[in-house]
Design a protein around this motif. Structure first.
Motif: not given
Length: 385
Positions: A131-156
């Motif tokens: 799962p860690t390998v698959a999640a890394t593939s998804m994270r790279d494709a989607l650009g879903w990084t911790g930095e992106v997440r921290e900029e989000l103000g809500s679940w919406q």
């Protein structure tokens, strides 16, 4: 004199079951139902037609000798009430699946017509992939990084951002809490939370928009994992399903690792501290539900299965009490409709229609609209016009 129709009680009961109408309002809508089933009375033709319309059942089905067998067109990975077996499907679920399949078929043909490349990550991993390998593939494709997440103000914002990023890489994402445009046909999260329809050119995921926003984030990640796995299926994204189905267990693990990386979580969670005070702060940090946080606590070895299930039930009761006091808002039609149908799909369909390659009749059917002005308004909202 009104024509009476002899209808078998089993057909009336079958239509009731597949309608998904809540028990609390059933007899208000159909006060003669018990008499019909008992054989004390028969519906008139007009009453039967009304019953069929209100239960979203083709009237011809009610004239059969026995209820038809309606099978799901996709694999069913749901687990009813944490037990094995097969869950029934309401007309709401079946109609939603069929509508999404029709949109997917149109979009696939459109992609092939324009010689667009296939989406290469579909089916790129297996359940044997860590799962860690698959999640890394998804994270790279989607650009879903911790930095992106921290900029989000809500679940919406988290849901909208993850949806946009998935569509940017070629996924058709549909998030809706109703069937088509019918606000009276609310989808029940207890029946299903989402599904994935795998295709090399038109991969599609559906998220039940009637669920809590924080839960929708995980469902979207879970259904995207299905695409990476290349496994079409219907999900409830429950921990129990993970015990029942290897595919669900794997998709749950990948979605959790994508949204709440364990290496980061182990730094943020204090196993020596009290559990409950940490749940909401961690849920806000990762923009997921407290259920997902509880699952990660269990996976980190801080609590066992029984304690997890107990704490999860407490959280569900708490969230339900909060949700019961919230009023729903219709929002801006031209902002919500493309999300309910899929922005990428809506944009390409309208462009094709305006260019004369798709008829307006076909576009109306696929979008669930009735007027040219509405279609053009959607086009303007998406920058097509």
């Amino acid at each position: 004199m009104s024509v009476r129709v002899a209808v078998r009680p089993a057909l009336l009961e079958w239509a009731r079951s597949r309608s998904g109408i809540d028990e609390t309002v059933w007899h208000k809508r159909f006060p003669l139902f018990d008499a019909w089933v008992a054989g004390d009375a028969q519906p008139t033709l007009r009453q039967l037609q009304d019953y069929a319309a209100k239960t979203y059942t083709p009237v011809g089905f009610l004239l059969l000798d026995e209820p038809p067998v309606e099978t799901l067109p996709v694999a069913d990975f749901r687990t009813p009430a944490g037990q094995g077996g097969t869950m029934p499907a309401t007309g709401n679920l079946l109609d939603t699946l069929r509508a999404c399949q029709a949109r997917q078929e149109w979009y696939r043909d459109n992609q092939l017509l324009h010689n667009e490349p296939h989406v290469d990550f579909v089916g790129s991993v297996t359940v044997s992939t860590p799962p860690t390998v698959a999640a890394t593939s998804m994270r790279d494709a989607l650009g879903w990084t911790g930095e992106v997440r921290e900029e989000l103000g809500s679940w919406q914002e988290a849901l909208a951002q993850l949806r946009e990023r998935a569509e940017d890489v070629g996924v058709l994402v549909t998030i809706s809490g109703i069937v088509g445009s019918n606000t009276h046909r609310r989808l029940d999260p207890n029946e299903f939370r989402g599904f994935a329809l795998v295709d090399d050119y038109a991969p599609l995921v559906f998220v039940n928009g009637a669920d809590a926003k924080s839960a929708q984030v995980f469902t979207l990640a879970h259904e995207l994992a299905h695409l990476w796995l290349g496994a079409t299926g219907l999900s409830d994204a429950e921990a129990e399903s993970g015990r029942e189905f290897a595919e669900e267990r794997w998709c749950n693990a990948v979605a959790a690792e994508l949204l709440v990386p364990m290496s980061d979580f182990e730094q943020a969670f204090d196993p020596a501290g009290a559990l409950r005070p940490q749940l909401e702060p961690l849920a806000r940090r990762y923009r997921v539900s407290t259920e997902v946080i509880l699952a990660r606590v269990r996976e980190a070895g801080a609590i066992g299965w029984d304690e997890f299930m107990l704490e999860r039930d407490i959280e569900r009761t708490r969230i339900e009490s909060l949700d019961s006091g919230r009023s729903a808002s219709g929002g801006n039609y031209y902002a919500t409709k493309p999300v309910q149908v899929g922005k990428r799909f809506t944009r390409d369909l309208i462009a094709s229609t305006l260019e004369g390659r798709t008829t307006y009749t076909e576009a109306f059917r696929l979008l669930g609209v009735k007027k040219v002005s509405t279609l053009e308004g959607l086009g303007r909202s998406l920058g097509v016009l």
